[in-house]
Scaffold this motif. Structure first.
Motif, PDB file in Angstrom:
ATOM      1  N   GLY A   1      36.104  38.510  26.479  1.00 44.94           N
ATOM      2  CA  GLY A   1      36.000  37.063  26.511  1.00 44.94           C
ATOM      3  C   GLY A   1      36.211  36.561  27.930  1.00 44.94           C
ATOM      4  O   GLY A   1      36.211  37.332  28.897  1.00 44.94           O
ATOM      5  N   THR A   2      36.391  35.273  28.075  1.00 53.98           N
ATOM      6  CA  THR A   2      36.569  34.655  29.383  1.00 53.98           C
ATOM      7  C   THR A   2      37.889  33.884  29.398  1.00 53.98           C
ATOM      8  O   THR A   2      38.173  33.112  28.480  1.00 53.98           O
ATOM      9  N   GLY A   3      38.675  34.097  30.445  1.00 55.31           N
ATOM     10  CA  GLY A   3      39.954  33.410  30.542  1.00 55.31           C
ATOM     11  C   GLY A   3      40.450  33.369  31.961  1.00 55.31           C
ATOM     12  O   GLY A   3      39.761  33.765  32.904  1.00 55.31           O
ATOM     13  N   THR A   4      41.650  32.856  32.137  1.00 56.71           N
ATOM     14  CA  THR A   4      42.255  32.711  33.463  1.00 56.71           C
ATOM     15  C   THR A   4      43.641  33.346  33.464  1.00 56.71           C
ATOM     16  O   THR A   4      44.242  33.585  32.414  1.00 56.71           O
TER      17      THR A   4
ATOM     18  N   TYR B   1      48.440  33.854  31.073  1.00 55.99           N
ATOM     19  CA  TYR B   1      47.022  33.948  30.734  1.00 55.99           C
ATOM     20  C   TYR B   1      46.623  32.781  29.821  1.00 55.99           C
ATOM     21  O   TYR B   1      47.444  32.273  29.045  1.00 55.99           O
ATOM     22  N   ALA B   2      45.360  32.375  29.905  1.00 51.48           N
ATOM     23  CA  ALA B   2      44.811  31.355  29.007  1.00 51.48           C
ATOM     24  C   ALA B   2      43.350  31.684  28.754  1.00 51.48           C
ATOM     25  O   ALA B   2      42.664  32.246  29.617  1.00 51.48           O
ATOM     26  N   CYS B   3      42.880  31.358  27.562  1.00 49.57           N
ATOM     27  CA  CYS B   3      41.489  31.643  27.197  1.00 49.57           C
ATOM     28  C   CYS B   3      40.633  30.387  27.339  1.00 49.57           C
ATOM     29  O   CYS B   3      41.095  29.268  27.145  1.00 49.57           O
ATOM     30  N   THR B   4      39.350  30.632  27.654  1.00 42.38           N
ATOM     31  CA  THR B   4      38.376  29.536  27.690  1.00 42.38           C
ATOM     32  C   THR B   4      37.311  29.756  26.623  1.00 42.38           C
ATOM     33  O   THR B   4      37.106  28.918  25.762  1.00 42.38           O
ATOM     34  N   THR B   5      36.641  30.910  26.677  1.00 42.22           N
ATOM     35  CA  THR B   5      35.589  31.205  25.704  1.00 42.22           C
ATOM     36  C   THR B   5      35.643  32.673  25.292  1.00 42.22           C
ATOM     37  O   THR B   5      35.525  33.532  26.164  1.00 42.22           O
TER      38      THR B   5
ATOM     39  N   PRO C   1      38.190  30.670  22.511  1.00 42.18           N
ATOM     40  CA  PRO C   1      39.461  30.067  22.908  1.00 42.18           C
ATOM     41  C   PRO C   1      40.725  30.734  22.372  1.00 42.18           C
ATOM     42  O   PRO C   1      41.818  30.353  22.770  1.00 42.18           O
ATOM     43  N   THR C   2      40.587  31.714  21.477  1.00 47.73           N
ATOM     44  CA  THR C   2      41.780  32.287  20.854  1.00 47.73           C
ATOM     45  C   THR C   2      42.318  33.460  21.661  1.00 47.73           C
ATOM     46  O   THR C   2      41.622  34.464  21.865  1.00 47.73           O
ATOM     47  N   LEU C   3      43.548  33.324  22.136  1.00 49.14           N
ATOM     48  CA  LEU C   3      44.191  34.376  22.919  1.00 49.14           C
ATOM     49  C   LEU C   3      44.888  35.346  21.985  1.00 49.14           C
ATOM     50  O   LEU C   3      45.754  34.962  21.206  1.00 49.14           O
ATOM     51  N   VAL C   4      44.490  36.611  22.048  1.00 48.11           N
ATOM     52  CA  VAL C   4      45.074  37.660  21.212  1.00 48.11           C
ATOM     53  C   VAL C   4      45.833  38.621  22.126  1.00 48.11           C
ATOM     54  O   VAL C   4      45.243  39.267  22.999  1.00 48.11           O
ATOM     55  N   GLY C   5      47.120  38.719  21.943  1.00 48.05           N
ATOM     56  CA  GLY C   5      47.968  39.527  22.818  1.00 48.05           C
ATOM     57  C   GLY C   5      49.038  38.652  23.425  1.00 48.05           C
ATOM     58  O   GLY C   5      49.293  37.531  22.964  1.00 48.05           O
ATOM     59  N   SER C   6      49.638  39.137  24.509  1.00 44.43           N
ATOM     60  CA  SER C   6      50.699  38.370  25.152  1.00 44.43           C
ATOM     61  C   SER C   6      50.126  37.410  26.191  1.00 44.43           C
ATOM     62  O   SER C   6      49.293  37.799  27.020  1.00 44.43           O
ATOM     63  N   ALA C   7      50.562  36.156  26.135  1.00 47.03           N
ATOM     64  CA  ALA C   7      50.085  35.159  27.100  1.00 47.03           C
ATOM     65  C   ALA C   7      50.814  35.285  28.428  1.00 47.03           C
ATOM     66  O   ALA C   7      50.411  34.659  29.413  1.00 47.03           O
ATOM     67  N   GLU C   8      51.885  36.090  28.494  1.00 46.44           N
ATOM     68  CA  GLU C   8      52.651  36.252  29.728  1.00 46.44           C
ATOM     69  C   GLU C   8      52.835  37.729  30.043  1.00 46.44           C
ATOM     70  O   GLU C   8      52.889  38.574  29.142  1.00 46.44           O
ATOM     71  N   SER C   9      52.933  38.026  31.332  1.00 47.42           N
ATOM     72  CA  SER C   9      53.214  39.380  31.792  1.00 47.42           C
ATOM     73  C   SER C   9      54.134  39.296  33.007  1.00 47.42           C
ATOM     74  O   SER C   9      53.976  38.407  33.849  1.00 47.42           O
TER      75      SER C   9
ATOM     76  N   PRO D   1      46.464  42.921  29.800  1.00 49.28           N
ATOM     77  CA  PRO D   1      45.890  41.579  29.670  1.00 49.28           C
ATOM     78  C   PRO D   1      45.495  41.314  28.215  1.00 49.28           C
ATOM     79  O   PRO D   1      45.088  42.223  27.492  1.00 49.28           O
ATOM     80  N   PRO D   2      45.617  40.070  27.768  1.00 46.48           N
ATOM     81  CA  PRO D   2      45.206  39.739  26.400  1.00 46.48           C
ATOM     82  C   PRO D   2      43.687  39.697  26.295  1.00 46.48           C
ATOM     83  O   PRO D   2      42.968  39.876  27.275  1.00 46.48           O
ATOM     84  N   GLU D   3      43.222  39.430  25.090  1.00 51.08           N
ATOM     85  CA  GLU D   3      41.788  39.284  24.857  1.00 51.08           C
ATOM     86  C   GLU D   3      41.488  37.865  24.354  1.00 51.08           C
ATOM     87  O   GLU D   3      42.346  37.230  23.735  1.00 51.08           O
ATOM     88  N   CYS D   4      40.299  37.399  24.673  1.00 46.47           N
ATOM     89  CA  CYS D   4      39.846  36.108  24.167  1.00 46.47           C
ATOM     90  C   CYS D   4      38.816  36.389  23.071  1.00 46.47           C
ATOM     91  O   CYS D   4      37.703  36.855  23.354  1.00 46.47           O
TER      92      CYS D   4
END
Length: 338
Positions: free
Chosen positions: A208-211, A226-230, A232-240, A251-254
């Motif tokens: 997916g696509t994220g920042t 981490y944050a997702c764009t497309t 939009p659902t972030l799967v995994g940890s949003a922080e590292s 890194p998480p997945e979008c």
């Protein structure tokens, strides 16, 4: 003996063994041992100069009075401008080494050392020079490498630069580029260059696509988000978090999925998987001791493009009348009415 008396008995006396002799030095006379008070005379081969005392004395404790002189075969090289060397002696023995250095503000260009050879001269024969138009070797920084490589470019001309690159696992503090300035000194535009233990840039989202939090320095303890764009659902940890061994999580997945919501008290959500694909539903039920709130919604479906379950606040579990009755009258000293 005929007279009936013993002859004079032998005596043990202190002697000195061979006197100390440096390379090429000769001591005379040459004996297997030397009596107390005996003197030896030192000399050197033709063409070299004796440096030190020319004689030595055997002492009463069996030791020699002094150490050996040396035979100097090299004359001291000349001093030139801002160039000096150590040690400074009247003559130098074979293999003796001198070390050159320059006055403050000047950089040594050439070999910093020379050794006395059997040819009665120092090698290398060409003395180094002192220059204020070049900088010395690039200052070393722990955990970093730099260009130009000092092994191939020991002196850098004024105006040129050197670039530091922190090794894997280190992050840069200060300027990665330093400049050779007037007077032959290195200039650090942002203070001392330091490579601190840390992490390289955090790995990007590849599904997916994220920042991820931007930056150039990631010391130990630094945390990125981490944050997702497309989708939009972030799967995994949003922080590292950066640790001595690297980033704490991958890194998480979008993904194009819905996250399973957190159930209210006593509510059972099925299925129990953390993500729900698009078009699939989740159901809300209660344990046998409770009843699902009739004003709630017992089933929700994952839909695009929101990918979010909007759970009504009425999706709760109510205690059943029967259980409420039992709890009310099953108190100590009372008989349940059922």
């Amino acid at each position: 003996m005929v007279s009936g008396s013993w002859s004079i008995s032998p005596q043990c006396v202190k002697v000195c063994m061979s006197p100390p002799k440096a390379q090429s030095v000769t001591a005379s006379p040459v004996l297997t041992s030397y009596s107390v008070g005996q003197v030896v005379t030192y000399s050197c081969p033709t063409g070299s100069t004796l440096i030190g005392a020319s004689t030595n004395h055997c002492l009463g404790n069996g030791q020699w009075l002094s150490s050996s002189p040396i035979c100097g075969i090299c004359s001291p090289p000349p001093f030139s401008g801002n160039l000096v060397y150590t040690p400074v002696q009247a003559s130098y023995a074979l293999s003796d080494t001198i070390t050159y250095k320059c006055a403050s503000g000047y950089t040594l260009v050439g070999n910093p050392q020379a050794s006395c050879q059997a040819t009665n001269s120092f090698a290398p024969s060409t003395q180094p020079t002192c220059s204020n138009t070049v900088c010395p070797q690039v200052p070393s920084v722990s955990g970093a490498s730099f260009t130009p490589n000092v092994a191939t470019t020991p002196n850098v001309a004024i105006g040129n630069t050197a670039t530091y690159n922190c090794n894997t696992g280190f992050t840069l503090t200060g300027s990665g580029i330093i400049t050779c300035s007037t007077g032959g000194v290195w200039t650090f535009p942002q203070g001392p260059t330091v490579c601190n233990p840390g992490c390289t840039a955090p790995p990007p989202i590849t599904v997916g696509t994220g920042t991820v939090t931007a930056g150039t320095n990631f010391p130990v303890g630094n945390r990125v988000t981490y944050a997702c764009t497309t989708p939009p659902t972030l799967v995994g940890s949003a922080e590292s978090t950066c640790s001595a061994s690297g980033w704490s999580t991958p890194p998480p997945e979008c993904q194009a999925v819905c996250l399973r919501p957190t159930p209210a008290a006593n509510v059972i959500i099925m299925p129990t998987t953390p993500t729900i694909p698009v078009s699939q539903s989740i159901t809300f039920t209660c344990p046998s001791t409770h009843l699902f709130n009739p004003t709630g919604t017992s089933s929700l479906t994952c839909t695009a493009p929101s990918y979010v379950f909007t759970v009504p606040t009425t999706n709760t579990c109510l205690i059943s009348k029967y259980v409420e009755f039992v709890l009310k009258y099953s108190t100590p000293g009372l008989t349940p009415l059922y």
